[in-house]
Design a protein around this motif. Structure first.
Motif, mmCIF file in Angstrom:
data_model
loop_
_atom_site.group_PDB
_atom_site.id
_atom_site.type_symbol
_atom_site.label_atom_id
_atom_site.label_comp_id
_atom_site.label_asym_id
_atom_site.label_seq_id
_atom_site.Cartn_x
_atom_site.Cartn_y
_atom_site.Cartn_z
ATOM 1 N N ASP A 130 -12.041 4.448 31.841
ATOM 2 C CA ASP A 130 -11.078 5.090 32.716
ATOM 3 C C ASP A 130 -11.708 5.314 34.087
ATOM 4 O O ASP A 130 -12.639 6.106 34.210
ATOM 5 C CB ASP A 130 -10.653 6.438 32.117
ATOM 6 N N PRO A 131 -11.218 4.632 35.127
ATOM 7 C CA PRO A 131 -11.878 4.719 36.431
ATOM 8 C C PRO A 131 -11.771 6.103 37.069
ATOM 9 O O PRO A 131 -12.591 6.448 37.920
ATOM 10 C CB PRO A 131 -11.132 3.674 37.282
ATOM 11 N N ASP A 132 -10.783 6.893 36.652
ATOM 12 C CA ASP A 132 -10.586 8.202 37.268
ATOM 13 C C ASP A 132 -11.468 9.282 36.659
ATOM 14 O O ASP A 132 -11.534 10.387 37.174
ATOM 15 C CB ASP A 132 -9.120 8.639 37.124
ATOM 16 N N PHE A 133 -12.111 8.958 35.541
ATOM 17 C CA PHE A 133 -12.873 9.971 34.830
ATOM 18 C C PHE A 133 -14.376 9.764 35.013
ATOM 19 O O PHE A 133 -14.849 8.641 35.169
ATOM 20 C CB PHE A 133 -12.572 9.931 33.332
ATOM 21 N N THR A 134 -15.110 10.868 34.919
ATOM 22 C CA THR A 134 -16.566 10.777 34.886
ATOM 23 C C THR A 134 -16.983 10.217 33.524
ATOM 24 O O THR A 134 -16.169 10.117 32.601
ATOM 25 C CB THR A 134 -17.199 12.167 35.060
ATOM 26 N N GLU B 245 -16.194 12.715 30.911
ATOM 27 C CA GLU B 245 -14.758 12.781 30.604
ATOM 28 C C GLU B 245 -14.285 11.545 29.832
ATOM 29 O O GLU B 245 -13.424 11.640 28.966
ATOM 30 C CB GLU B 245 -13.946 12.921 31.897
ATOM 31 N N ARG C 214 -4.494 12.782 28.416
ATOM 32 C CA ARG C 214 -5.263 11.896 29.281
ATOM 33 C C ARG C 214 -4.582 11.767 30.653
ATOM 34 O O ARG C 214 -5.201 11.932 31.694
ATOM 35 C CB ARG C 214 -5.393 10.509 28.652
ATOM 36 N N LEU D 63 -4.804 14.898 32.661
ATOM 37 C CA LEU D 63 -6.126 15.113 33.256
ATOM 38 C C LEU D 63 -6.284 14.294 34.539
ATOM 39 O O LEU D 63 -6.830 14.781 35.531
ATOM 40 C CB LEU D 63 -7.222 14.753 32.239
ATOM 41 N N VAL D 64 -5.791 13.069 34.541
ATOM 42 C CA VAL D 64 -5.847 12.260 35.768
ATOM 43 C C VAL D 64 -5.010 12.935 36.851
ATOM 44 O O VAL D 64 -5.437 13.069 37.996
ATOM 45 C CB VAL D 64 -5.315 10.825 35.522
ATOM 46 N N GLN E 89 -5.366 -1.681 34.364
ATOM 47 C CA GLN E 89 -6.603 -1.022 33.938
ATOM 48 C C GLN E 89 -6.934 -1.271 32.470
ATOM 49 O O GLN E 89 -8.012 -0.935 32.021
ATOM 50 C CB GLN E 89 -6.485 0.495 34.114
ATOM 51 N N LYS F 59 -6.530 15.873 38.677
ATOM 52 C CA LYS F 59 -7.511 15.544 39.712
ATOM 53 C C LYS F 59 -6.842 15.276 41.052
ATOM 54 O O LYS F 59 -7.477 15.352 42.088
ATOM 55 C CB LYS F 59 -8.316 14.317 39.284
#
Lengths: 308, 261
Positions: free
Chosen positions: A92-96, A99, B21, B24-25, B96, B28
């Motif tokens: 997931d590119p948005d997560f660390t 995460e 999920r 959570l995105v 993705q 941000k």
């Protein structure tokens, strides 16, 4: 040592896409702590086989048992014990990194405490402790692959399915990946992997399945397959005189193959050929033991396969 | 042995981690997203409502700004869900490969599609809440019945998400969605009594309008926003439900076909 329990068994798998038969009567099994490598040219049916092992494609015929029960009837329970590293990173590119592991753990229905307790160990295993708060975009190719591997371990699986786990990595990153995979085998996990790298197959796999056009064409240990199908030695000859040598001295070898300007001599007793080559100044040559790459090329041919 | 293509939906509790999920995105990016949710209706309502409204006086027995605000909130719910179930779901599904990685875990495609539908409806809810704050702050309406409009508008989100997921399942690229917006969504907003009353239109067009889900949404939502009881609930909600159920089932079948062939 008693044989470990059988974790996975696929029997007589066949799969068509339209009129083309991508997997053809494939049978294999896997025990705990064992690494089975599936090698074959592009389009041989490796990825389709893995998809069937995950219930993502239904075989047209044949059966798959995972952990002693029919896969499709107990798919969710089976996947609860399987970890997957796909051919292309789908982090997931948005997560660390942290995460990514946390969110993936939730897909297994794991309690938050269990996931949080596992994350430090997984980051450690992937050598990503210092990158816990970094996003995949900030990671190198090797780090991303290791994060993918760590993510596949979040459910503490008994069986790992790895689709070309080191494709695109530099040598350092590949060696680190191999080291980690060997550690997992030591822990008793079973690994089913596909690869294009014969050194990887030789290093990691207890057994190999060579497939071409969906069919199993050979199966055995890396050493056993080489002994069964190949002469012990190979002399590669390059240079202007290579073609001449291959014509003049073909009788000194059991088998000669030419690929462009290079001649490959497959033989059991290389002495006579080496003596014949020594005085020539128009060739360079390399004498080495036969390896898996030779086996692969012998079984599947030297012609280029298109990506499919 | 496999889930047959045409089986009824079988979502499970494993949908929830997928919704989380996406949440959570979103968290941000929440600040710009919420600001956008508030700024957009604020600008439209001030510009058109007060500007145009001063020329128009009352429309359908209410000040034009009330007419506009109570209709465009339904458009926002529809648009928010549609956008999420097209562009955003498609980037997760196709670009993705997020869905592929989720499918490797013990989560079924039925769970993912259900989660995307639910999440798109949640996006509608965020957007609608922001507009309600604007409507109340500008004093356009402070009727308590607005709170009843909220679940209806979330249901509008469910409906439009379900229909949009059909086109998500068929899409080869983002370009496809441009057609959906220009050929389906935009004409629908003009045909649903949002900006002007339906009785301005010729009778055949009115008949078409009464078959549209957005018309049904406006019919229930508009009275609730301005503090009245809708003249009828049954037919409009049944129409929304029909689009939701039909759309969702077709979307699921097409998505199964896309993934499992």
């Amino acid at each position: 040592m008693p044989e470990a329990a059988e974790l996975f068994r696929a029997e007589h798998l066949t799969k068509h896409y339209g009129a083309s038969r991508v997997v053809d009567d494939l049978t294999f099994a896997l025990r705990a702590g064992e690494c089975l490598g599936v090698i074959g040219p592009n389009g041989a049916g490796k990825t389709t086989t893995l998809r069937m092992c995950l219930g993502l494609a239904a075989p047209d015929s044949g059966t798959i048992d995972a952990f002693g029960r029919p896969l499709m009837a107990h798919l969710r329970e089976a996947k609860q014990r399987i970890g997957v590293v796909a051919q292309f990173d789908s982090l997931d590119p948005d997560f660390t990194c942290r995460e990514n592991l946390r969110v993936y753990g939730r897909y297994f229905g794991l309690p938050a405490q269990t996931i949080e307790a596992r994350i430090p160990g997984l980051l450690d295993f992937a050598s990503l402790q210092s990158k816990a708060e970094a996003r995949p975009g900030e990671l190198s190719g090797g780090m991303k692959r290791r994060l993918s591997l760590a993510r596949a371990l979040v459910n503490d699986p008994d069986l790992l399915l790895l689709d070309e786990p080191t494709t695109g990595l530099d040598p350092q990153a590949r060696h680190l990946m191999w080291e980690r995979l060997q550690a997992l085998l030591q822990q008793g996990k079973a690994i089913l992997l596909t690869t294009h790298f014969m050194d990887e197959a030789e290093r990691l796999c207890d057994r190999l399945l060579v497939i071409d056009r969906g069919r199993k064409i050979a199966e055995g240990t890396p050493r056993g397959l080489i002994a069964e199908h190949l002469e012990s030695d190979v002399v590669e000859v390059y240079g202007d005189g290579a073609i001449d040598v291959s014509e003049r001295h073909a009788a000194l070898a059991d088998r000669v193959e030419r690929s462009g300007e290079t001649a490959f001599f497959y033989l059991r007793s290389p002495r006579a050929l080496l003596e014949a080559l020594a005085p020539r100044h128009d060739v360079r040559y390399l004498h080495r033991p036969a390896n898996l790459e030779d086996l692969f090329l012998k079984l599947t041919g030297r012609q280029i396969r298109d990506e499919s | 042995m496999h889930i047959p293509l045409y089986a009824l939906p079988r979502p499970s509790r494993r949908s929830w981690p997928v919704v989380r999920r996406n949440l959570l995105v979103w968290r941000k990016l929440a600040v710009p997203s919420v600001l956008g949710n508030i700024a957009e209706p604020l600008i439209t309502l001030v510009a058109f409502g007060y500007g145009l409204g001063s020329l128009l006086g009352t429309v359908a027995g209410m000040p034009y700004i009330q007419f506009l605000a109570s209709g465009s909130i339904a458009v926002s719910a529809a648009m928010a869900a549609t956008f999420e179930a097209l562009y955003s779901a498609f980037s997760r599904m196709h670009v993705q490969k997020t869905w592929d990685s989720i499918l490797n875990a013990p989560v079924a495609l039925d769970d993912i599609v259900f989660a995307e539908m639910l999440w798109a409806a949640m996006k509608s809810m965020f957007s609608v809440l922001a507009i309600m704050v604007v409507i109340a702050a500008l004093g356009i309406s402070r009727a308590p019945t607005m709170l009843l409009a909220l679940p209806v508008l979330v249901f509008v989100g469910v409906t439009f998400a379900s229909v949009a997921l059909v086109f998500n399942a068929l899409a080869k690229g983002y370009d496809f969605f441009t057609y959906y917006f220009t050929l389906v969504m935009t004409p629908m907003t003009f045909l649903s009594g949002v900006y002007f009353p339906l009785d301005q239109m010729p009778s055949w067009l009115r008949a078409v309008a009464h078959g549209l889900p957005l018309t049904a949404a406006v019919e229930v939502v508009r009275p609730l926003i301005i503090g009245q009881w809708p003249p009828r609930w049954g037919m409009p909600l049944a129409l929304l439900a029909a689009y939701a159920v039909g759309g969702y089932y077709v979307a699921l079948v097409l998505t199964r076909r896309r993934f499992f062939r």
